[in-house]
Design a protein around this motif. Structure first.
Motif, mmCIF file in Angstrom:
data_model
loop_
_atom_site.group_PDB
_atom_site.id
_atom_site.type_symbol
_atom_site.label_atom_id
_atom_site.label_comp_id
_atom_site.label_asym_id
_atom_site.label_seq_id
_atom_site.Cartn_x
_atom_site.Cartn_y
_atom_site.Cartn_z
ATOM 1 N N LEU A 150 38.330 38.225 43.172
ATOM 2 C CA LEU A 150 37.258 38.910 42.323
ATOM 3 C C LEU A 150 37.110 38.245 40.352
ATOM 4 O O LEU A 150 36.183 38.347 39.631
ATOM 5 C CB LEU A 150 37.573 40.514 42.404
ATOM 6 C CG LEU A 150 37.937 41.323 43.025
ATOM 7 C CD1 LEU A 150 38.747 42.055 43.279
ATOM 8 C CD2 LEU A 150 36.548 41.240 43.674
ATOM 9 N N LEU A 153 34.802 35.261 40.463
ATOM 10 C CA LEU A 153 33.687 35.927 39.780
ATOM 11 C C LEU A 153 33.464 36.494 38.835
ATOM 12 O O LEU A 153 32.527 36.013 38.559
ATOM 13 C CB LEU A 153 33.492 37.040 41.263
ATOM 14 C CG LEU A 153 33.510 36.123 42.747
ATOM 15 C CD1 LEU A 153 33.576 36.861 43.753
ATOM 16 C CD2 LEU A 153 32.407 35.559 43.364
ATOM 17 N N LEU A 185 32.472 44.134 40.077
ATOM 18 C CA LEU A 185 33.126 43.799 41.786
ATOM 19 C C LEU A 185 34.228 44.750 41.577
ATOM 20 O O LEU A 185 34.348 44.591 43.418
ATOM 21 C CB LEU A 185 34.608 42.394 41.420
ATOM 22 C CG LEU A 185 32.550 41.376 41.051
ATOM 23 C CD1 LEU A 185 32.985 40.770 40.000
ATOM 24 C CD2 LEU A 185 31.175 40.845 42.204
ATOM 25 N N HIS A 186 34.826 45.159 41.354
ATOM 26 C CA HIS A 186 36.094 45.715 41.653
ATOM 27 C C HIS A 186 35.937 47.087 42.855
ATOM 28 O O HIS A 186 35.938 47.522 43.423
ATOM 29 C CB HIS A 186 37.002 46.519 40.390
ATOM 30 C CG HIS A 186 37.877 47.475 40.866
ATOM 31 N ND1 HIS A 186 38.641 47.923 40.041
ATOM 32 C CD2 HIS A 186 39.154 47.537 42.273
ATOM 33 C CE1 HIS A 186 40.101 48.155 40.900
ATOM 34 N NE2 HIS A 186 40.487 47.871 42.222
ATOM 35 N N ALA A 188 32.623 47.150 43.837
ATOM 36 C CA ALA A 188 32.618 46.630 44.810
ATOM 37 C C ALA A 188 32.702 46.670 46.330
ATOM 38 O O ALA A 188 33.101 47.087 47.329
ATOM 39 C CB ALA A 188 31.499 45.507 44.938
ATOM 40 N N ALA A 189 34.311 46.310 45.893
ATOM 41 C CA ALA A 189 35.462 45.905 46.770
ATOM 42 C C ALA A 189 35.882 47.063 47.447
ATOM 43 O O ALA A 189 35.648 47.347 49.009
ATOM 44 C CB ALA A 189 36.792 45.228 45.909
#
Lengths: 193, 193
Positions: A150, A153, A185-186, A188-189
Motif C-alpha cells: 500500500l 502504491l 488505498l487503505h 480500498a484494502a
C-alpha cells in the motif's frame, strides 16, 4: 527556465534526461551528458557509475527516507500510522527538482525495457525496505508486507499527481497527496471482499 | 531421481539449473546446458532465446493463467472471489515439475543481480496482469491494485510453502496453500490500522 537552482548532480541528471528524450537512452553517451551539463566526464563519474544510475539513484535515498520515517514514529503507533510517518518523511525529502524531472524520468524509463526492469526492481526494493522497517517495530510479516505494498502504491500515486503537468502550477507539497493516496488505498484494502 | 517425466523443455530447464548451481549462472553456456540435457544447441534455441529465458519463461504462463481464472469467475463474484479463482486456476497449472525446480530456480535467481532484477520485474508483471484482469471486470483501479498485490504475495507465499523441502514428501496440491495464504493476507489487510 528551471524553478530550482541545480547543483552539479542535478545538472547531470537533467542533461541526461533531456538527451534520453531527444535521441533515446541507448544512443546517449556519458560524454554527451557531461558536455550538455557543461561538465567533464570525470565529474559525471564522481556522481554516477554509469548512465543507468542517473535514473535510479534517487530511489536509494527514497528507501532510506521511508525507513527512517517509519523508525522514528512513536512506539505505540499502528503499522499504518508508522507507514504514514514514513511517507511524510520521504515526501519532505522530495524537492522542486524531483517534481521537475519526474515526468522526464518516467518517460525515459517507459521507453526502454532494461530501464523498466531496473525501475521495477527498485520499486520492489522500496516495498522490501518498508516491510523491514515495519517488522523491526514488531509488525507481523503478513501485515508489514500488505502495508508495504500500500505504501509503495501510495507514494507513486501521490507522486504522479504531484508531477502531473495538467495540475496547478503551484502544486504545493507532495506529502498531503501521498497521505491522501494512502488513505484511499487503505480504505480500498478494508473494503476488499 | 525425478518424480516427473521430463519433456524436452523441462530437461533443458533442469540441466540449466543444475549447471547454474554447480558453476554459477555467468559461467554456464548454452552449449553446456544442451549437452547436459543430451540435446543440441539448436534444440535449446527452439525453446529459449537465451539462458536468461530459462528462469523467467514460466512466469508468462503464470500471468496468463491468473488472468484466465479471474476472467472466468462468475460475473457477480467479488474482486477477492475472482482473485481466488485466478489463484486456483494458476495453481492447477503448476505441476510436480514446478515443485521440483522451484527451490533450484530460487537459488539461481538469488545468486545473480541481473536475474534478481528480471525476476522482480516479472513479479511486477504478475501484479499488472491481475490488476488488468480485475479492472476488466469493473473493479476500481485502487481496489484492483491492492487485490493484485495480495494475490502476488499469496501466490509466492503458497508456492514457497509448497516447495519447502522441510515439508512433507507428499505436499498435495498448490491451490489450497495459495488460497490459505490469500485468506491470511486478506485478513491482515482488513485488520490494518
Amino acid at each position: 527556465m528551471p524553478r530550482w537552482k541545480p547543483d552539479t548532480r542535478q545538472r547531470l541528471v537533467m542533461a541526461a534526461l533531456q538527451l534520453f528524450a531527444e535521441k533515446g537512452y541507448d544512443a546517449t553517451t556519458v560524454s554527451e551528458v557531461a558536455e550538455r551539463a557543461g561538465l567533464t566526464r570525470s565529474t559525471f563519474h564522481r556522481h554516477f557509475g554509469d548512465k543507468r544510475d542517473v535514473l535510479t539513484a534517487g530511489q536509494e535515498t527514497l528507501s532510506r527516507l521511508l525507513s527512517e520515517g517509519i523508525a522514528a514514529a512513536p512506539a505505540d503507533a499502528t503499522p499504518m500510522t508508522a507507514l504514514a510517518a514514513g511517507l511524510e518523511h520521504a515526501s519532505a525529502g522530495m524537492t522542486a527538482f524531483n517534481r521537475e524531472v519526474g515526468p522526464l524520468m518516467h518517460a525515459a524509463i517507459e521507453a526502454n525495457d532494461e530501464l523498466r526492469r531496473r525501475s521495477t526492481a527498485k520499486r520492489a526494493g522500496l516495498a522490501a525496505a518498508i516491510t523491514e522497517a515495519l517488522t523491526r517495530r514488531g509488525t507481523s510479516l503478513a501485515t508489514a508486507q500488505v502495508a508495504a505494498e500500500l505504501g509503495v502504491l501510495a507514494f507513486h500515486l501521490g507522486f504522479s499527481r504531484w508531477t502531473d503537468p495538467s495540475r496547478d502550477e503551484n502544486p504545493g507539497e507532495l506529502a498531503p497527496l501521498a497521505l491522501a493516496a494512502l488513505d484511499e488505498l487503505h480504505a480500498a484494502a478494508r473494503r476488499l471482499r
